[in-house]
Structure formats: structure tokens, C-alpha cells
Design a protein around this motif. Sequence first.
Motif, PDB file in Angstrom:
ATOM      1  N   UNK A  17      15.584   1.905  10.102  1.00 29.78           N
ATOM      2  CA  UNK A  17      14.275   1.383  10.510  1.00 29.78           C
ATOM      3  C   UNK A  17      13.860   0.249   9.573  1.00 29.78           C
ATOM      4  N   UNK A  35       0.798  -1.232   0.000  1.00 26.87           N
ATOM      5  CA  UNK A  35       0.000   0.000   0.000  1.00 26.87           C
ATOM      6  C   UNK A  35       0.824   1.273   0.000  1.00 26.87           C
ATOM      7  N   UNK A  36       2.003   1.225   0.495  1.00 28.11           N
ATOM      8  CA  UNK A  36       2.779   2.456   0.599  1.00 28.11           C
ATOM      9  C   UNK A  36       3.981   2.214   1.472  1.00 28.11           C
ATOM     10  N   UNK A  37       4.645   3.264   1.819  1.00 25.57           N
ATOM     11  CA  UNK A  37       5.871   3.118   2.576  1.00 25.57           C
ATOM     12  C   UNK A  37       5.620   3.496   4.030  1.00 25.57           C
ATOM     13  N   UNK A  38       5.544   2.506   4.933  1.00 26.08           N
ATOM     14  CA  UNK A  38       5.263   2.835   6.321  1.00 26.08           C
ATOM     15  C   UNK A  38       6.332   3.737   6.927  1.00 26.08           C
ATOM     16  N   UNK A  72       8.057   6.101   5.417  1.00 28.07           N
ATOM     17  CA  UNK A  72       7.831   7.483   4.987  1.00 28.07           C
ATOM     18  C   UNK A  72       6.740   8.117   5.833  1.00 28.07           C
ATOM     19  N   UNK A  73       5.716   7.333   6.187  1.00 26.89           N
ATOM     20  CA  UNK A  73       4.602   7.885   6.960  1.00 26.89           C
ATOM     21  C   UNK A  73       5.040   8.282   8.359  1.00 26.89           C
ATOM     22  N   UNK A  74       6.058   7.587   8.887  1.00 27.29           N
ATOM     23  CA  UNK A  74       6.548   7.891  10.229  1.00 27.29           C
ATOM     24  C   UNK A  74       7.030   9.336  10.339  1.00 27.29           C
ATOM     25  N   UNK A  75       7.513   9.869   9.239  1.00 24.58           N
ATOM     26  CA  UNK A  75       8.121  11.185   9.277  1.00 24.58           C
ATOM     27  C   UNK A  75       7.113  12.307   9.063  1.00 24.58           C
ATOM     28  N   UNK A 118      -4.097   1.071  10.127  1.00 29.29           N
ATOM     29  CA  UNK A 118      -4.237   1.366   8.705  1.00 29.29           C
ATOM     30  C   UNK A 118      -3.839   2.817   8.445  1.00 29.29           C
ATOM     31  N   UNK A 119      -4.322   3.703   9.303  1.00 30.86           N
ATOM     32  CA  UNK A 119      -4.054   5.122   9.129  1.00 30.86           C
ATOM     33  C   UNK A 119      -2.561   5.408   9.154  1.00 30.86           C
ATOM     34  N   UNK A 120      -1.870   4.747  10.057  1.00 26.96           N
ATOM     35  CA  UNK A 120      -0.437   5.008  10.200  1.00 26.96           C
ATOM     36  C   UNK A 120       0.387   3.996   9.447  1.00 26.96           C
ATOM     37  N   UNK A 121      -0.288   3.155   8.696  1.00 26.82           N
ATOM     38  CA  UNK A 121       0.425   2.172   7.909  1.00 26.82           C
ATOM     39  C   UNK A 121       1.312   1.324   8.807  1.00 26.82           C
ATOM     40  N   UNK A 172       4.738   0.502  15.831  1.00 28.91           N
ATOM     41  CA  UNK A 172       5.726   1.564  15.722  1.00 28.91           C
ATOM     42  C   UNK A 172       5.878   2.367  17.009  1.00 28.91           C
TER      43      UNK A 172
END
Lengths: 542, 307
Positions: B51, B30-33, B35-38, B267-270, B81
Amino acid sequence: MRGFGRVACAACAVMGVVVAAVGCGGGAGIGGPGIVRASWGDPQNPLEPANTNEVQGGKVLDMIFRGLKKYDPRTGATNNWIADSITSSDQQNFTVKLKPGWKFSNGEPVTAHSFVDAWNYGALVTDKQLNAPFFSYIDGYDQVHPASGVPTARAMSGLRIKDNRTFTVRLSQKFSTWPDTLGYSAFYPLPRVFFTDHSGWLKKPVGNGPYKITSYTRGAVMSLRTWDGYHGPDAVRNKGVDLVVYTDNNTAYTDLQAGNLDLVDDIPVTQLKNVDKDLGGRYINEPAGVIQTITFPMYDAKWGGATMDKVRRGISMAIDRAAITAKIFQNTRTPATDWTSPVLGAKGGYLAGLCGDACTYNPAMAKSLIQQGGGLPGGRMTIGYNADAGSHKEWVDAVCNSINNALGNGTACLGAPVGTFADFRRQITAKTETQPFRSGWQMDYPLIQDFLQPLYYTDGSSNDAHFSNADFDKLVDRANSESHPALAVTDFQNAEKILAQQMPAIPLWYQHGSAGYSSNISNVMLNQFSVPVYNEIAVRSP
Amino acid sequence: MGHYVIRRLLQMIPVFIGSTFLIFFMVYALGDPVAALFGDRAPDPAVAAQIRKDLYLDHPLGAQYVHYMSQVFAGNFGTAFNGQAVTALMGSAFPVTLRLTLVAIVFEAVIGIMLGVVSGLRRGRTVDTSVLLLTLIVVSVPTFVSGYVLQYLFGVKWELVNPSVSFAAPIDQLILPGLVLALVSLAYVTRLTRTSIAENARADYVRTAIAKGLPRGRVIRRHLLRNSLIPVVTFIGTDIGALMGGAIVTERIFNIHGVGYQLYQGILRQNSPTVVGFVTILVIVFLMANLLVDLLYALLDPRIRYA
């Protein structure tokens, strides 16, 4: 007939087991005399100062920690807090002197070691701290945080401890306003126990601020109580704060209405129309250090081409900011006329109208500018946004509508939703986004530098547009080496004028912080980060 | 019967592997978890690489899946996370959701079957039509509407209950959320029971039972109801799984920190380990509930034999 009895028995047995397994809940309630009950969101990362880059974790850190500097929530001025003085003769070598008497709530004194060890921990790449780049100005950062491979040092060579209350910092470049960045949470000191019992510390962080954590149930509730041993200048006017995690700000708002909660610092957009009636004036709506923009993929030849600055400026002029902020955001946004934020104040570098005509709604001019620049690439554009949060769809559609009206073409601009924020960010980071996309910037510290350098300096840490302009870089460098803050601000503003010509990102609006509170509490205000100033809140005695 | 159970359990293995792989694949694709952390900030490449390495994200997807499953079988569902073990999250979330599901199932079974029997026996009368109309309305109103409306009415307007559920989520606070969660299924149970009862009321064995002179109550309870409940039991059984996984909306509205909350956050935070871990457990719940339902058939209807 027998069968039915068996079924009933089986069902009873299953139910019985389930009930036994599940048990019945019980547990401590929240609140109490003198205690503020406030809404909270689950922090995304473990609560380490250098690992907290979002507001929910930041809230807690700001209650349990105090740093070298603190930003005045009213004026935005940067004041020395634990720092007695931070001096430099060349804008590159700084001497930090600490005030005596500061302690962590476990009794350990706050010394130069508390800072230097914390900063070295935050910068070391193997500690995986999200805020590590904040230490990148310190000399020796490249050794502890190489772009790839193993670190060759464990401590930054730029940090030297002189004595218990003095340390020196050598930066890798001139940065005159660097001391003003030190109010940010990444720069907080850490007690020894953080390093010796790290997992224990994470369960119940220990700091040097006016509050200490008395209990913390992850993902649910955190109880903070006033720490008697705190002698800082900002006295606490309540007995403590209970932070309750809400997944849905609508529920928090409903709880506020029902009297189960005292403070909600995120009013749902759908309730903005009723908020005056529901809360009777106990509602705050004021600008915060957040600006929303539409960023162009300058790395893409279509958008970054030589004549495209006209198109980019034209698009900016086609957006009717005033109408959108009024209708969609109920005036909880202010149309932007520069790339900073009003919370900086005129002295800090905010200059209303700096963007000039380029940020003023003028559909006729917009159309002719876009045509002069060769029109939209391929005749159409999309605006990327993540569909999983906020009300991005509404305003992106409105912005597109505004652009389409100006161009007289109903299909020129379209919103391009991406399912999740993570995927949205991945596309931007991987440079696979070839169309403009929404972007937001929440300042880390109230400095004009923070609104410009990370975002538009060549290879800046958050330069999503990958904008690169030699004149802009030169002006930023000059600003950072100025000896007087006012001179630095002028340089930064001159750099900003380049953005007004090049328009790598369209400033849309300044975001406001909003909060609603119950009649139990008073003296509620938000700081420039739109976080409530908890220690100032007074609780009405029952 | 024993053979049948063993066969069913063995059949679960490919279903389990297939579904977990699909979930794993979808979540991780779905995406890059990292990247979402930042957040809105561009990730620091060195930290992101660290990470990724720690989370085994620097391997191909197939290898990641094998690694993940081998960890799961060792009882390690990974770490969310925010630093908590996923098993710890499960430990706090599943009991809460189980309680909520239990409340919902009780509502659904008791009220649903009662309404169904009443309207089935009074076929075509006013009671029947009004229940029909009522269920139609309930089915067509989405859960978030009924949730917010009931929460406002009971919680704010009449101040009968707290609008939100406390972290401990005791049963008494879960009654309103349980009702909201049960509403749609309740309507289905009513309709299902009604149809079934109406059909069987004309069956030969019911006529025989009446002809034997048995009291009406006994005819209904022992003969009619028992035979009519088979489809209803199937529905309720499979609904257990659906309610546990599908409580996301209800849990959000009432701020219940259960499975739906964790899934939503995940889901929101991947937060892939959370999502995959929770869904894996839900898959098992689904499979077990289905097996239980099939076994219950044999108890309800002696004509059905498993071998």
C-alpha cells in the motif's frame, strides 16, 4: 451613487452564477413499506470480503453474503451453512463439501471455485487485502504472500479443487478449530464477475446472501432489498434495509427520536442516561465479542523486566473496574475477569473469574505487590490512548485515578493522549511506545483461539505487547492439535492462566453492543459482533 | 486595475505553494495512515509495504510533495482509501457546502446588516442595548451548543423540520443548519455595521446630505450605508472561506455530507489525499475571496484606485 448600483449588480451576478453552479438538490428519499431505515457509517475500505476489517463494511457483507459456516446470533454456535461437511482425520488436512443449489444473485452457482478463487485473491500480496493474514494457516501462503519481495506463486498450494462441490485444504500446521473460523467474512465466496469486472463489482457488489444491493451512493446511502432467489435457512422477515451514513451518532439518535430512522446501533454515551425514557424499552444493551485491555510494552526493558510481573499484576489489582463501568459507562461494559468474552459461552471457552485475584480490586494488595516488584519504573507511569474517538479520556483518567489512590500518590499515573488513532497505532507498531497503552480486541470469529493466539502468541499478528512465553506457545500449539474441541478449550484456558501470572495485558471490561429502535420495527437483536441481525427484523405494516 | 489583478494573481503563487506544503507536511507527519487502515490490529508488513508503494509513501516527504503537486496540476487529486477518486468526493461535497455557505451568507448579510443599521441609528436606546446583549450571547455560545439545541427544538420537540439533512441537501433543508452556521458571524456583522453606522452618522457628508433636504431614507441608503459597508464587505468576503472550511461542526450535527464531513472523515482516518486535496481547494477559495473583496472596495469607494 452609480457605484452602489454597480456593486449590487456585481453581487447579483456572483450570486446568480453560484446558484446556477450549485443547482438545487432533489433526490430519492429513503424507506418505504416493509423497509428498515438503519444508521450506518461509511466503510473505510472498498467493500471486498478480504479487505473489510471494520464493522460498517462487515454489516453489508453479512447481508449480501453467506459463507461455509454461520454463527448463530442467539447461541453463538457455529453451524454449517453452504458447507455440507468439513472433515479431517489429522486436524491439518480438511475436505470441504458444499451443499447443492446455492447461487449468487446474478444467477451464477456457488462452487468450489467460488471459494478457492476468492481465498487465493485474498491471500495474494499484490491484491493488498487487509485481511490476508487470515489465510496464513493455509499451506502455500508464504509463496503468495512473502514478507518482502515478489510472490513466487499466484495460488496457494494447500487448496485443491476435487470437483464442483468439493475442495481440500492443507494447513501449514495443525489447527483443530480451523473450520469454525470459516464464518468470518474474509472467507466468503466470490462470483466470477468480481474478477472480470472488478471496478463494476465494487460499485455494486454481488453476493449470495439474502439481500442484494439495489443502489449505492458512496458515503451516503445504500439500499438493500430482499433477494427472491435466496433459499437459505434464514428467511428474511422484511422487504429490505436502507443504510444511511451518519457522521455523528448523536444525529442518528436525534433522527431516531424524530421518527426519521428505525434503528441506531451505536447509542451515544451522553444519551445513555436518557435512553430508557426516550425509547421506552426499545433499547438493547448486551455483551459483544469485544474486550478492552491495557497492554504493557513487554519489549521495553523497564516494563518487561524479570520482577515486573508483580508490578503489572499490582496495577491490575489497583483498578476498580466495577466503579468505572457503572459510573462512566452506565453499565454498558462488564468488568472483565478473563481475556476472552462472555459471548463465547462456557462451552466456547469463556471462564468467569479465570484471572482470579489479579483482576479483583484490592488496593492494599496492589500497593504491596507493586512495591515488591520494585515500584513503577521511574516512579510513574502513563496510559496511552488516542484522543480522537470514543470516551477514552474519561476512563483512562478514572483508571489512573484508581491506581493513584491505591498507591497514595496523586501523580503516579497519568493519561497520555495521542492526537489521532493513526499516530497512536504508528507508535505502537513502531515500538516507540514505552509506556502502557489502551488496546481493544474485537473478535473475528467466536473462538477462544481468536482472543489468545493473535494477541499473545510469539510474533502473533496483533501481539502489540510483543509478549513471548514458551509455555504459552506450547499450550496454544497443543490446543490447536487436539482432536476434540473441549480438550482444545482446556488447553487454551491453561494458556490463559499464564497470562494471569504474567499480565502482559490487563483485562479491563467486556464491551457491550447497544442499539435503539423505533416502534415501527420489532424482533431486533444484536449478534455477538454487536451487529443487528437485519434479516430477523419485522416491520410493522402501516 | 488589470495590472493590479495580475500582480495579485502572481502573488498567490508563493502563498499557494507555501500553504499547501505546510498542510501536506502536517498531514503526512501526523502518523502512519497505513497503520490506521488496519484498525486495532497490527498491520501485515507485506500488505502495508504494498500500500505504501502504491500511495508513493515509501519516498521522502519532499519527493512525495513534488509528486503530489505534479499530480494535482494534472487534475489528479489522488484516491481516497475507500477507492473513490478525491475529485469525485469534491464533486459531491463542494456543491453541498457551497449551498450551505450561501444560505449562511444570506442570513448573515441580511439579518446582520439590518440589525446593525437599526441599532446604529438608535445608538444608546433600548433597541441598541438589547441587540448588543443578544449578539454578546450569540458570540459566546459555541456552535455545537446552538446546533444541538436548535436541532432538538425544531427537529424533535416541535417537529417542524427534519433533524438531519438528506444526502441531496436541497436548500429548504439547509435553512436551519445555515442559520446555525451563520449565527456567530451574524453577530459580528451586526456589531461591525452598528459601529460603522454610528461613526459615519456624524460625518460631514451625512450632515451635508441632510442639509440639502434629502429624504431620510435616501440619506441612509445612498450615503450612510454605502460608506459604512466597506468593513462589513471585507468581513463577509473573508468569511466565505471561513464558513466553507469551518462548517465541520455544523455539518456533523446535521449530517450534511459536505466539505466538513469529508475533512472530518479524512482527518479521523488519516486519509491524507482527501485532507490535502480539500484544503488545497479551500486555500484557493480563500485567496480568490480576498481578491474579490479588494476589488469590491474600488467599486464601493471611488477614492480607492488600484494601479
